[in-house]
Scaffold this active site. Sequence first.
Site, PDB file in Angstrom:
ATOM      1  N   ASP A 203      12.627  48.343 -18.038  1.00  0.00           N
ATOM      2  CA  ASP A 203      13.759  49.275 -18.176  1.00  0.00           C
ATOM      3  C   ASP A 203      14.702  48.629 -19.320  1.00  0.00           C
ATOM      4  OD1 ASP A 203      14.456  47.201 -16.735  1.00  0.00           O
ATOM      5  OD2 ASP A 203      14.861  48.542 -14.852  1.00  0.00           O
ATOM      6  N   SER A 204      14.650  47.549 -19.721  1.00  0.00           N
ATOM      7  CA  SER A 204      15.427  47.107 -20.793  1.00  0.00           C
ATOM      8  C   SER A 204      15.701  47.939 -22.135  1.00  0.00           C
ATOM      9  CB  SER A 204      15.144  45.631 -21.131  1.00  0.00           C
ATOM     10  OG  SER A 204      13.777  45.469 -21.490  1.00  0.00           O
TER      11      SER A 204
ATOM     12  N   ASP B 134       7.712  49.091 -16.228  1.00  0.00           N
ATOM     13  CA  ASP B 134       8.734  48.817 -15.095  1.00  0.00           C
ATOM     14  C   ASP B 134       8.972  50.413 -14.200  1.00  0.00           C
ATOM     15  OD1 ASP B 134       9.843  46.689 -15.029  1.00  0.00           O
ATOM     16  OD2 ASP B 134      11.395  47.052 -16.373  1.00  0.00           O
TER      17      ASP B 134
ATOM     18  N   LYS C  43       5.648  47.378 -12.707  1.00  0.00           N
ATOM     19  CA  LYS C  43       6.455  46.443 -11.983  1.00  0.00           C
ATOM     20  C   LYS C  43       7.540  46.868 -11.315  1.00  0.00           C
ATOM     21  CE  LYS C  43       9.050  43.631 -15.106  1.00  0.00           C
ATOM     22  NZ  LYS C  43      10.562  44.057 -14.546  1.00  0.00           N
TER      23      LYS C  43
ATOM     24  N   GLU D 129      10.926  45.668  -9.158  1.00  0.00           N
ATOM     25  CA  GLU D 129      12.018  44.779  -8.945  1.00  0.00           C
ATOM     26  C   GLU D 129      12.201  44.305  -7.287  1.00  0.00           C
ATOM     27  OE1 GLU D 129      15.829  45.270 -10.785  1.00  0.00           O
ATOM     28  OE2 GLU D 129      14.910  44.965 -12.722  1.00  0.00           O
TER      29      GLU D 129
ATOM     30  N   GLU E 215      13.236  35.630 -12.748  1.00  0.00           N
ATOM     31  CA  GLU E 215      14.260  35.829 -13.700  1.00  0.00           C
ATOM     32  C   GLU E 215      15.317  35.091 -13.535  1.00  0.00           C
ATOM     33  OE1 GLU E 215      14.917  39.911 -15.507  1.00  0.00           O
ATOM     34  OE2 GLU E 215      16.421  39.003 -16.780  1.00  0.00           O
TER      35      GLU E 215
END
Length: 271
Positions: A44-45, A83, A111, A113, A178
């Site tokens: 999502d970056s 993501d 993925k 979080e 991270e």
Amino acid sequence: MAVNKGIFIEKKNRHEAIVMATGYDSAIAAMEEEAGVDIVLVGDSVGTNVLGYQIETEVTMQDMIHHSKAVSRGLKNTYLMVDLPYGSTADPFIAFENAQLLQDAGADCVKIEGWGENKQVIEFLTGKGIDVCGHIGYNPQKHGPRAKVFGKDAQQAGELIKSAQTIEDAGAMMIVIEKVPSEVAALIAKKCRIPIIGIGSGFDCDGQVLVINDILGYGVKTYKHARRFMDFRTLALGALGNYCDEVRSRKFPSEENLVHIDPLEMPKLTS
Ligand code: KIV
């Protein structure tokens, strides 16, 4: 994609580092594959690195689908992780619908979080046969755009270890960790059977992930956790400056760039 996720556990067991990099478009994804990257992540970056958003929470499912399709077109046999963006995992059923949309867009794995709070969602998705990667430590969707280190004291480090185990027990096939002290990440990699991929978390992880813009040196900002493997920004500014100069001085285009009308046809136009 025809990549069996089993190869990542095999790599971990053979102590072969797994290479992951973010990718947001088809051309770069094809280069990542050619260079031998094991996993391309549509993170999502994409929001802050490509779309000009201020923060990851602005990224939508539509954005992720659009970029996943683009990246997927650039890959032939590289594992594609995508993501699940902010708000897309509100409950297991919503998460399942969204994971299926990402699969339809080419994702081999999604993925998510979270430090274990998404245990039920992960269990539900893996129960339905979807490959899931967890993501602990700094979580931009939850902690905001200012990255910080997590796990500097024993209590928080203990929480991270517990959440990694929760995520593994829920059926995840991998965890991204991270901005966690290297000693803590090493402990987690040792305790978990599944691969632990680090970003800003030291060299004892089972692999590394970096944002492609940081690898290639797109931006002005540098980060302690990353390394620029080339200075794209300087090279691109040089090339663009040359382009501007040559257009303005009429050096570009030159003869080699032109096409001509048949010389017998030209008089018909001017007569
Ligand atoms: O979105 C992203 O780029 C990520 C990496 C930092 C792991 O999640």
